[in-house]
Scaffold this active site. Structure first.
Site, PDB file in Angstrom:
ATOM      1  N   HIS A  32     -78.617   4.283  57.937  1.00 29.80           N
ATOM      2  CA  HIS A  32     -77.963   3.766  59.209  1.00 29.80           C
ATOM      3  C   HIS A  32     -77.628   2.260  59.175  1.00 29.80           C
ATOM      4  O   HIS A  32     -78.192   1.623  58.675  1.00 29.80           O
ATOM      5  CB  HIS A  32     -78.758   4.226  60.308  1.00 29.80           C
ATOM      6  CG  HIS A  32     -78.949   5.661  60.419  1.00 29.80           C
ATOM      7  ND1 HIS A  32     -79.541   6.059  61.641  1.00 29.80           N
ATOM      8  CD2 HIS A  32     -78.565   6.587  59.850  1.00 29.80           C
ATOM      9  CE1 HIS A  32     -79.520   7.401  61.473  1.00 29.80           C
ATOM     10  NE2 HIS A  32     -78.959   7.789  60.450  1.00 29.80           N
ATOM     11  N   TYR A  53     -82.262   4.022  71.235  1.00 26.16           N
ATOM     12  CA  TYR A  53     -83.347   3.492  72.214  1.00 26.16           C
ATOM     13  C   TYR A  53     -82.799   3.481  73.594  1.00 26.16           C
ATOM     14  O   TYR A  53     -81.961   2.820  73.949  1.00 26.16           O
ATOM     15  CB  TYR A  53     -83.728   2.122  71.516  1.00 26.16           C
ATOM     16  CG  TYR A  53     -84.465   2.164  70.125  1.00 26.16           C
ATOM     17  CD1 TYR A  53     -83.558   2.217  69.057  1.00 26.16           C
ATOM     18  CD2 TYR A  53     -85.806   2.249  70.175  1.00 26.16           C
ATOM     19  CE1 TYR A  53     -84.265   2.262  67.679  1.00 26.16           C
ATOM     20  CE2 TYR A  53     -86.507   1.954  69.101  1.00 26.16           C
ATOM     21  CZ  TYR A  53     -85.672   2.436  67.883  1.00 26.16           C
ATOM     22  OH  TYR A  53     -86.290   2.251  66.466  1.00 26.16           O
ATOM     23  N   PRO A 103     -94.933   1.936  67.927  1.00 30.78           N
ATOM     24  CA  PRO A 103     -93.786   2.397  67.022  1.00 30.78           C
ATOM     25  C   PRO A 103     -92.504   1.945  67.503  1.00 30.78           C
ATOM     26  O   PRO A 103     -91.414   2.341  66.670  1.00 30.78           O
ATOM     27  CB  PRO A 103     -93.991   3.824  66.939  1.00 30.78           C
ATOM     28  CG  PRO A 103     -94.815   4.257  68.382  1.00 30.78           C
ATOM     29  CD  PRO A 103     -95.824   2.998  68.782  1.00 30.78           C
ATOM     30  N   LYS A 150     -92.443  -0.518  62.539  1.00 27.31           N
ATOM     31  CA  LYS A 150     -92.829  -1.307  61.594  1.00 27.31           C
ATOM     32  C   LYS A 150     -94.051  -0.861  60.996  1.00 27.31           C
ATOM     33  O   LYS A 150     -94.501  -1.465  59.665  1.00 27.31           O
ATOM     34  CB  LYS A 150     -93.234  -2.682  62.433  1.00 27.31           C
ATOM     35  CG  LYS A 150     -92.144  -3.433  62.855  1.00 27.31           C
ATOM     36  CD  LYS A 150     -91.487  -4.287  61.431  1.00 27.31           C
ATOM     37  CE  LYS A 150     -90.095  -4.650  61.981  1.00 27.31           C
ATOM     38  NZ  LYS A 150     -88.993  -3.914  61.394  1.00 27.31           N
ATOM     39  N   TYR A 178     -85.481  -6.256  63.075  1.00 25.61           N
ATOM     40  CA  TYR A 178     -85.529  -4.663  63.099  1.00 25.61           C
ATOM     41  C   TYR A 178     -85.372  -4.184  61.532  1.00 25.61           C
ATOM     42  O   TYR A 178     -86.042  -3.264  60.855  1.00 25.61           O
ATOM     43  CB  TYR A 178     -84.357  -4.011  63.784  1.00 25.61           C
ATOM     44  CG  TYR A 178     -84.543  -2.896  63.812  1.00 25.61           C
ATOM     45  CD1 TYR A 178     -85.650  -1.944  64.831  1.00 25.61           C
ATOM     46  CD2 TYR A 178     -83.732  -1.644  63.216  1.00 25.61           C
ATOM     47  CE1 TYR A 178     -85.407  -0.686  65.152  1.00 25.61           C
ATOM     48  CE2 TYR A 178     -83.805  -0.254  63.317  1.00 25.61           C
ATOM     49  CZ  TYR A 178     -84.494   0.130  64.158  1.00 25.61           C
ATOM     50  OH  TYR A 178     -84.662   1.337  64.520  1.00 25.61           O
TER      51      TYR A 178
HETATM   52  P1  RFL Z   1    -102.540   5.959  57.055  1.00 30.29           P
HETATM   53  O1  RFL Z   1    -101.358   6.529  57.172  1.00 30.29           O
HETATM   54  O2  RFL Z   1    -103.363   5.933  58.409  1.00 30.29           O
HETATM   55  O3  RFL Z   1    -103.582   6.560  55.838  1.00 30.29           O
HETATM   56  C1  RFL Z   1    -104.987   6.315  55.770  1.00 30.29           C
HETATM   57  C2  RFL Z   1    -105.403   7.378  55.145  1.00 30.29           C
HETATM   58  O4  RFL Z   1    -106.893   7.116  55.010  1.00 30.29           O
HETATM   59  C3  RFL Z   1    -107.444   8.259  55.026  1.00 30.29           C
HETATM   60  N1  RFL Z   1    -108.884   8.036  55.457  1.00 30.29           N
HETATM   61  C4  RFL Z   1    -109.854   7.896  54.481  1.00 30.29           C
HETATM   62  N2  RFL Z   1    -109.984   8.310  53.408  1.00 30.29           N
HETATM   63  C5  RFL Z   1    -111.277   8.438  52.733  1.00 30.29           C
HETATM   64  N3  RFL Z   1    -112.453   8.182  53.477  1.00 30.29           N
HETATM   65  C6  RFL Z   1    -112.444   7.877  54.721  1.00 30.29           C
HETATM   66  N4  RFL Z   1    -113.471   7.616  55.438  1.00 30.29           N
HETATM   67  C7  RFL Z   1    -110.964   7.730  55.484  1.00 30.29           C
HETATM   68  N5  RFL Z   1    -110.657   7.688  56.687  1.00 30.29           N
HETATM   69  C8  RFL Z   1    -109.267   7.777  56.652  1.00 30.29           C
HETATM   70  C9  RFL Z   1    -106.912   8.997  55.944  1.00 30.29           C
HETATM   71  O5  RFL Z   1    -107.018  10.451  56.360  1.00 30.29           O
HETATM   72  C10 RFL Z   1    -105.464   8.797  55.626  1.00 30.29           C
HETATM   73  O6  RFL Z   1    -104.712   9.580  54.624  1.00 30.29           O
HETATM   74  O7  RFL Z   1    -102.469   4.435  56.960  1.00 30.29           O
HETATM   75  P2  RFL Z   1    -101.548   3.380  56.007  1.00 30.29           P
HETATM   76  O8  RFL Z   1    -101.515   3.990  54.532  1.00 30.29           O
HETATM   77  O9  RFL Z   1    -102.131   2.090  56.363  1.00 30.29           O
HETATM   78  O10 RFL Z   1    -100.072   3.618  56.724  1.00 30.29           O
HETATM   79  C11 RFL Z   1     -99.701   3.326  57.795  1.00 30.29           C
HETATM   80  C12 RFL Z   1     -98.912   4.461  58.750  1.00 30.29           C
HETATM   81  O11 RFL Z   1     -99.160   5.603  58.409  1.00 30.29           O
HETATM   82  C13 RFL Z   1     -98.475   3.705  59.944  1.00 30.29           C
HETATM   83  O12 RFL Z   1     -98.541   2.421  60.375  1.00 30.29           O
HETATM   84  C14 RFL Z   1     -97.100   4.532  60.393  1.00 30.29           C
HETATM   85  O13 RFL Z   1     -97.065   5.953  60.501  1.00 30.29           O
HETATM   86  C15 RFL Z   1     -96.651   3.970  61.932  1.00 30.29           C
HETATM   87  N6  RFL Z   1     -95.235   4.377  62.509  1.00 30.29           N
HETATM   88  C16 RFL Z   1     -94.200   3.948  62.038  1.00 30.29           C
HETATM   89  N7  RFL Z   1     -94.113   2.944  60.816  1.00 30.29           N
HETATM   90  C17 RFL Z   1     -92.924   2.759  60.307  1.00 30.29           C
HETATM   91  O14 RFL Z   1     -92.944   1.702  59.617  1.00 30.29           O
HETATM   92  N8  RFL Z   1     -91.680   3.289  60.767  1.00 30.29           N
HETATM   93  C18 RFL Z   1     -91.688   4.033  61.973  1.00 30.29           C
HETATM   94  O15 RFL Z   1     -90.374   4.491  62.372  1.00 30.29           O
HETATM   95  C19 RFL Z   1     -92.959   4.678  62.485  1.00 30.29           C
HETATM   96  N9  RFL Z   1     -92.904   5.550  63.351  1.00 30.29           N
HETATM   97  C20 RFL Z   1     -95.258   5.448  63.439  1.00 30.29           C
HETATM   98  C21 RFL Z   1     -93.972   5.889  63.895  1.00 30.29           C
HETATM   99  C22 RFL Z   1     -96.579   6.202  64.025  1.00 30.29           C
HETATM  100  C23 RFL Z   1     -96.596   7.185  64.888  1.00 30.29           C
HETATM  101  N10 RFL Z   1     -97.647   7.698  65.245  1.00 30.29           N
HETATM  102  C24 RFL Z   1     -98.399   8.774  64.934  1.00 30.29           C
HETATM  103  C25 RFL Z   1     -98.840   6.497  65.585  1.00 30.29           C
HETATM  104  C26 RFL Z   1     -93.986   7.036  64.860  1.00 30.29           C
HETATM  105  C27 RFL Z   1     -95.307   7.371  65.392  1.00 30.29           C
HETATM  106  C28 RFL Z   1     -95.354   8.377  66.230  1.00 30.29           C
HETATM  107  C1  PHB Z   2     -88.856   8.111  64.060  1.00 28.85           C
HETATM  108  O1  PHB Z   2     -88.101   8.706  63.355  1.00 28.85           O
HETATM  109  O2  PHB Z   2     -89.897   8.825  63.918  1.00 28.85           O
HETATM  110  C2  PHB Z   2     -89.015   6.742  64.504  1.00 28.85           C
HETATM  111  C3  PHB Z   2     -87.821   6.237  64.297  1.00 28.85           C
HETATM  112  C4  PHB Z   2     -87.843   4.715  64.989  1.00 28.85           C
HETATM  113  C5  PHB Z   2     -88.786   4.377  65.649  1.00 28.85           C
HETATM  114  C6  PHB Z   2     -90.205   4.951  65.760  1.00 28.85           C
HETATM  115  C7  PHB Z   2     -90.401   6.321  65.210  1.00 28.85           C
HETATM  116  O3  PHB Z   2     -88.891   3.010  66.150  1.00 28.85           O
END
Ligand code: RFL
Ligand code: PHB
Length: 409
Positions: A72, A203, A295, A299, A387
């Site tokens: 995008h 957004y 979110p 980031k 962004y």
């Molecule tokens: P994760 O992905 O939480 O992975 C951690 C892993 O550790 C495991 N774990 C263990 N393993 C062994 N022993 C234990 N005791 C353990 N405890 C936990 C877990 O099972 C897991 O597999 O952390 P990591 O790698 O630091 O990654 C971070 C990202 O997952 C997170 O920041 C993003 O998902 C946030 N996020 C977004 N980030 C973006 O950059 N762009 C986005 O568009 C975006 N959208 C989002 C999001 C997060 C969302 N939620 C669900 C909070 C949208 C949403 C809705």
């Molecule tokens: C997503 O597609 O899950 C998404 C996109 C943008 C955001 C957060 C989540 O700011």
């Protein structure tokens, strides 16, 4: 068991770190407390910064992302029933944002690690960290629930175990400072089987609350609604979700939101959180284990990828030249960038959500902020730069060197 770097967690941070270490000839073992099917099936992030895309491409794990991702050039901010486009590509001299789901990134990284002989131990239990300030830190765990205890002795431990993992609490509370903000709202997220309603992300700020239109593929769309932090998904029938999305994303022109069957829905709460320092003895935290952002700025995953780039570079420097200078500065280097992403995520969240406690004065200030950012080139440039992602503090030729290592691997 013995390895050079013991990694706790097979999320984006742990998997990418293991991949980057492998390219530099450094051994690692990942332990993960969920199954492979679970980590590859969890729906989370969707938006990748240019730096994350470049890292995946350069290190040979970006092929499917380049084929199936959506690139995008801008985003839309929608308020008062009107759309305002921020041209990210033009304002950042060429950077794009890429929509490619986090669980697809996970699949690509697991696949790459296993194909090159990487060791990922899934389904572990009872993980604990020991002897962090000695030359032989260890990770203790059970291979599965009620199984015998095992130990991995390493040179370094990377805590990539997300917000609830055991790594961060292993830093003594006397030296760990935690900063936190809990928001009074959360996001209700859905996946729907429908064609895209718009070519780019929207957004939307509406008096009933925030709404976001994102995508996953030409057939599957991802949408979010601001809801109360304590709301329950059972209160949200599919009809109620669509009605609210139509209301909050409505425009004065003939734009239409296309509906489809909802195939997944859940509510997540929102917080900002930073742990300082991100290191202690031989332990280094990366990603959500060290910091959380709401979110709205997209980031979280991107910050996790930036941390492990800095860590992999520091570990590479140590193993080739015995120089620990970059490792010693790891926390300081990461936190400078982390705090800027925290600021941006807080800013986007504040600007775009309905704040239940706002006075009419504060509401007018919020509208003025949106008017300003969509009418001033300087303000829009600042939003676009953040962004699309701020630069990562790694030696200039680091990514190039990784590219050469990838070609030779
Ligand atoms: P994760 O992905 O939480 O992975 C951690 C892993 O550790 C495991 N774990 C263990 N393993 C062994 N022993 C234990 N005791 C353990 N405890 C936990 C877990 O099972 C897991 O597999 O952390 P990591 O790698 O630091 O990654 C971070 C990202 O997952 C997170 O920041 C993003 O998902 C946030 N996020 C977004 N980030 C973006 O950059 N762009 C986005 O568009 C975006 N959208 C989002 C999001 C997060 C969302 N939620 C669900 C909070 C949208 C949403 C809705
Ligand atoms: C997503 O597609 O899950 C998404 C996109 C943008 C955001 C957060 C989540 O700011």
């Amino acid at each position: 068991m013995r390895t050079q770097v013991g990694i706790i967690g097979a999320g984006p941070a742990g998997l990418m770190l293991s991949h980057l270490l492998h390219l530099q000839g450094i051994e690692s073992i990942i332990i993960e407390n969920r199954t492979r099917e679970e980590i590859e099936g969890t729906i989370r992030a969707g938006l990748l910064e240019q730096c994350t895309v470049d890292l995946m491409k350069t290190t040979g794990v970006g092929e499917r992302m380049m084929r199936e991702g959506h690139f995008h050039e801008g985003i839309e901010l929608r308020f008062n029933g009107e759309s305002h486009r921020i041209n990210i590509q033009e304002l950042t001299r060429g950077k794009k944002v890429t929509v490619y789901a986090q669980h697809e990134v996970i699949k690509d990284l697991v696949d790459a690690r296993l194909k090159t002989g990487g060791e990922i131990i899934f389904n572990v239990d009872d993980v604990s960290l020991h002897d962090l300030d000695t030359s032989a830190p260890t990770i203790r765990f059970r291979k599965e629930k009620d199984g015998d205890f095992q130990e991995i002795t390493c040179d370094y431990i990377a805590g990539c175990d997300g917000f609830h993992g055991p790594s961060r609490p292993s830093i003594p509370s006397t030296i760990r400072k935690e900063y936190q903000k809990i928001y009074p709202f959360g996001w209700l997220g859905i996946l729907t089987e429908a064609p895209p309603s718009a070519p780019e992300l929207i957004y939307g700020n509406h008096e009933r609350g925030f709404a976001l239109l994102s995508t996953r593929s030409p057939e599957i769309q991802r949408l979010y609604l601001q809801v109360d932090r304590n709301d329950n998904i059972d209160n949200w029938s599919d009809d109620r979700i669509w009605e609210e999305l139509h209301t909050r994303l409505a425009t004065h022109d003939d734009w239409k939101l296309i509906e489809g069957p909802i195939i997944q829905k859940n509510i997540v709460s929102m917080r900002s959180f930073v742990c300082d320092p991100m290191q202690h003895g031989k332990l280094f935290l990366a990603g959500d284990a060290a910091h959380i952002v709401p979110p709205t700025g997209a980031k979280g995953l991107n910050l996790a990828m930036a941390d492990v780039q800095i860590l992999a570079c520091a570990l590479g420097t140590f193993y080739t030249s015995n120089n620990t200078e970059l490792l010693e500065r790891y926390s300081e280097t990461c936190l400078r960038r982390v705090w800027k992403a925290e600021r941006f995520s807080w800013y986007m969240t504040s600007m775009l959500h309905r704040h239940y406690d706002h006075t009419p004065f504060e509401h007018q200030i919020q509208l003025a902020e949106m008017d300003y950012v969509t009418s001033s080139r300087s303000a829009a440039t600042s939003l676009a730069e953040n962004y699309a992602g701020l630069p990562i503090e790694c030696p200039e030729d680091w990514l190039e060197k990784l590219g050469v290592l990838t070609l030779n691997s």
